[in-house]
Design a protein around this motif. Structure first.
Motif, short mmCIF file in Angstrom:
data_model
loop_
_atom_site.label_atom_id
_atom_site.label_comp_id
_atom_site.label_asym_id
_atom_site.label_seq_id
_atom_site.Cartn_x
_atom_site.Cartn_y
_atom_site.Cartn_z
N ILE A 60 43.81 57.99 58.84
CA ILE A 60 44.35 56.82 59.55
C ILE A 60 44.09 56.90 61.06
CG2 ILE A 60 46.44 55.51 60.04
CD1 ILE A 60 47.44 56.22 57.30
N SER A 82 35.16 46.91 66.32
CA SER A 82 36.29 46.43 65.53
C SER A 82 35.87 46.16 64.09
CB SER A 82 36.90 45.19 66.16
OG SER A 82 35.93 44.22 66.38
N ILE A 95 39.06 51.14 57.47
CA ILE A 95 40.45 51.22 57.01
C ILE A 95 40.58 50.61 55.62
CG2 ILE A 95 41.31 49.08 58.08
CD1 ILE A 95 43.37 52.10 58.35
N LEU A 137 41.56 38.95 55.40
CA LEU A 137 41.91 40.37 55.52
C LEU A 137 43.38 40.64 55.21
CD1 LEU A 137 39.76 41.48 58.49
CD2 LEU A 137 39.90 42.57 56.30
N LYS A 189 32.30 44.02 69.60
CA LYS A 189 32.45 43.40 68.29
C LYS A 189 32.20 44.41 67.17
CE LYS A 189 31.47 38.70 67.59
NZ LYS A 189 30.50 37.63 67.38
N ILE A 223 44.22 46.77 63.76
CA ILE A 223 42.76 46.60 63.73
C ILE A 223 42.40 45.15 63.45
CG2 ILE A 223 40.73 47.17 62.36
CD1 ILE A 223 41.83 50.01 62.19
N GLU A 271 49.81 53.02 57.22
CA GLU A 271 48.47 52.46 57.03
C GLU A 271 48.46 50.97 57.39
OE1 GLU A 271 46.97 53.56 53.25
OE2 GLU A 271 45.03 53.90 54.21
N THR A 325 38.03 39.77 68.86
CA THR A 325 36.60 39.83 69.13
C THR A 325 35.82 38.79 68.33
OG1 THR A 325 36.46 41.59 67.48
CG2 THR A 325 36.52 42.25 69.78
N VAL A 370 48.45 50.42 61.23
CA VAL A 370 47.14 50.59 61.85
C VAL A 370 46.19 49.48 61.43
CG1 VAL A 370 45.13 52.09 61.99
CG2 VAL A 370 47.39 53.06 62.12
N ALA A 371 46.24 49.11 60.13
CA ALA A 371 45.32 48.09 59.64
C ALA A 371 45.59 46.76 60.32
CB ALA A 371 45.46 47.95 58.13
N ASN A 403 42.81 43.07 66.51
CA ASN A 403 41.69 43.27 67.43
C ASN A 403 40.43 42.60 66.92
OD1 ASN A 403 40.99 44.52 69.92
ND2 ASN A 403 39.55 45.72 68.71
N LEU A 404 40.26 42.60 65.59
CA LEU A 404 39.10 41.91 65.01
C LEU A 404 39.20 40.42 65.30
CD1 LEU A 404 36.77 42.75 62.90
CD2 LEU A 404 38.09 41.38 61.34
N ALA A 442 35.84 49.48 62.32
CA ALA A 442 37.19 49.97 62.03
C ALA A 442 37.78 49.25 60.84
CB ALA A 442 38.09 49.79 63.24
N ASN A 501 37.92 52.18 66.39
CA ASN A 501 38.10 50.93 67.13
C ASN A 501 38.26 51.17 68.62
OD1 ASN A 501 38.43 48.27 67.56
ND2 ASN A 501 40.12 48.01 66.15
N THR A 528 36.62 46.08 73.18
CA THR A 528 36.00 44.77 73.41
C THR A 528 34.69 44.61 72.65
OG1 THR A 528 35.09 45.76 75.39
CG2 THR A 528 37.02 44.37 75.66
#
Lengths: 104, 469
Positions: free
Chosen positions: B134, B150, B157, A30, B147, A83, A76, A90, A79-80, A86-87, B153, B141, B145
């Protein structure tokens, strides 16, 4: 400045755009995909600045547009990356191939 | 002059004011959600009401910002949708730790949409578009927690960044050819030179991503499924409506010299969009995914109205979107209540819902009837005007195709109605006590669905605002 025609610069920017597009479609990490998007945005910046400098030197529309693009690209990316972090939390991976919770 | 900045930017100021109030509440002492939520909904209600008074036409910042009666009404529709979504999210937000951030993100997005709607310059348009996507990606998201959230999101994006790259390349080529970014000057320069056509296609694909027309729809279902239901409702109603409003006015004014090109494009896209949306909606089992594909099919019908290129076309699009706000939000409201309380999401779970929850069942049924276009509901009149406007060009093949697809769409909408009323279920959903705010929102939606179609003053009013193309 004198010797370089506009078409050369447009060629460079189009090449950059296509390289960015190729990277976005083939890369699976990513962060690299995000870098490819930045590449595409920057090629558009080159377009704007070149058009402004060569064709409409008495106005500043293009240069201002490129400044705004840089700003938005930063927002951008912020924020990306949030994210993506956070990805990672998880999924414990930032490979797009691993994010397959939802399919047809 | 200073008064102009106050009055013309009135709706934007209101949103900015609410944003600051919420920011200060966030920084201050902790207030329990149960006391905070009615106040926030009150503020949003005030925000909606303020749109009906002291409206003026005018331009600001050297034509960068423009406003008129039609734009004010479009903003009012978006405000109404935001209020309804906020009221429906009551149960979900009541126990949520990050209540204020939710409103901050959505209000920022809607502020961006307002600037996008009012833009008179491609730079302003681009800034508004980014400002409206944005924050929504961050809001997708919101279940940190989960899956799916996220993943959704991430998909959103990346795809929206890619689409805005295409849009920007189109804008840069338009700038290179014409030397101006102003909407009022562009039509004089545009011609059907190949580079203009290419840049128009790039611009249009940027739009296509945001409204999820078919070749660009692949992100839609995943994002809708993964996001929290309220954010899905926001995406499918508010985001989509705002971009469609802008698309109509940009196509009808700025790209008028390319009318033949975009007519053929819309012809093709609407057919593909309706067919794909319908075929995929048939095989869905998750209700959010189902509503995603149904909204893709609805966009196809809207594109038929857009293709008309007349005052009637613009009117029918705005009118349909107003009805779409009511009917889609009624459906999402029921889905969000059942999702928040009972955690049930598939069509199998909704079997025999009528026995335990007659009110929710009736709301969902009427909403689905309206989405399908059954005559007494408003959805019928919306679709009727869209097809009428589209048929003005004399392309009866397209209209016939759309009408046949309406029949297909009845199948999958009524499948859910059948499941709720007729199918037996061994483990039905228990009776759900709906709080008063979501209930009020659902009743407003129902009233809208039933009244908006029959009140023909509404259509003539919108028609009068769409003059001067």
């Amino acid at each position: 400045m004198q010797g370089i025609p506009l078409t050369h610069i447009l060629f460079v920017s189009t090449a950059l755009f296509l390289i960015g597009m190729y990277g976005l479609f083939t890369r699976r990490n990513l962060i690299t995909m995000l870098m490819s998007i930045e590449l595409m945005l920057n090629s558009v910046n080159i377009n704007f600045v070149a058009f402004n400098k060569y064709l409409y030197p008495d106005k500043l529309d293009g240069i201002f547009f490129s400044i705004f693009i840089i700003t938005i690209a930063a927002a951008e990316a912020a924020v990306a990356i949030a994210i993506i972090i956070n990805l990672y939390r998880t999924h414990t991976s930032i490979d797009v191939e691993d994010a397959t919770e939802m399919k047809y | 002059m200073a008064m102009d900045y106050l009055i013309l930017l009135k709706q934007e100021w209101m949103i900015a004011l609410i944003l600051f109030v919420l920011l200060f509440i966030k920084l201050g002492k902790d207030i329990p959600n149960a006391t905070l939520l009615p106040w926030i909904n009150g503020l949003l209600c005030l925000n909606l009401l303020s749109g009906f008074f002291f409206n003026q036409e005018g331009m600001l910042f050297g034509e960068m910002f423009q406003t008129n009666a039609r734009l004010v009404m479009e903003k009012n529709i978006l405000n109404l949708a935001l209020l309804l979504i906020s009221m429906q999210a009551y149960d979900w937000l009541l126990a949520h730790k990050h209540l204020i951030e939710f409103y901050l993100l959505l209000l920022t997005a809607i502020l961006g949409m307002f600037f996008m709607l009012s833009s008179g310059n491609l730079l302003m348009f681009y800034l508004g578009l980014e400002m409206s996507t944005i924050p929504v990606a961050a809001a997708v998201n919101f279940d940190l927690t989960r899956k799916q959230s996220s993943e959704a999101a991430m998909k959103m994006i990346i795809s929206s960044a890619f689409s805005s790259c295409l849009l920007l390349l189109g804008i840069s080529l338009v700038y290179g050819m014409s030397g101006t970014l102003l909407f009022s000057e562009l039509p004089r320069h545009l011609s059907s030179a190949p580079l203009y056509i290419l840049s128009f296609l790039l611009l249009f694909s940027g739009f296509g991503f945001k409204i999820s027309a078919v070749p660009f729809h692949l992100w839609t279902a995943d994002v809708y499924e993964g996001a929290p239901v309220s954010v899905t409702a926001f995406l499918s109603v508010v985001s989509k409506a705002s971009v469609l409003f802008v698309l109509v006015s940009v196509l009808y004014t700025v790209f008028k010299p390319l009318a033949d090109t975009w007519y053929n494009l819309l012809y093709l896209l609407s057919m593909v969009t309706i067919l794909t949306g319908n075929l995929f909606a048939i095989r869905q089992n998750n209700l959010k995914r189902f509503l995603a594909f149904s909204s893709i099919a609805q966009v196809g019908f809207i594109l038929i109205g857009v293709s008309a290129g007349t005052q009637a076309g613009m009117t029918s699009v705005i009118y349909f979107l107003l009805i779409y706000v009511f009917s889609n939000l009624a459906a999402f409201g029921v889905v969000s209540i059942i999702g928040a309380v009972a955690d049930k999401h598939t069509i199998e779970d909704y079997r025999a819902l009528y026995k335990s929850n007659p009110f929710l069942t009736w709301v969902l049924t009427i909403a689905l009837f309206s989405l399908a276009g059954v005559p007494p509901t408003a959805g019928f009149f919306g679709k009727y005007f869209l097809l009428m406007a589209g048929s003005a060009k004399g392309n009866y093949g397209l209209i016939l195709f759309a009408s046949l697809n309406l029949v297909i769409s009845f199948y999958y909408y009524l499948r859910i109605v059948k499941a709720m009323f007729m199918d037996p279920n061994e483990k039905p959903i228990d009776h759900i006590q709906v709080s008063w705010l979501p209930k009020l929102a659902l009743i407003i939606c129902l009233a809208g669905i039933l009244a908006a179609g029959l009140a023909n003053q509404l259509y003539t009013y919108i028609f009068s605002l769409c003059s001067g193309l």
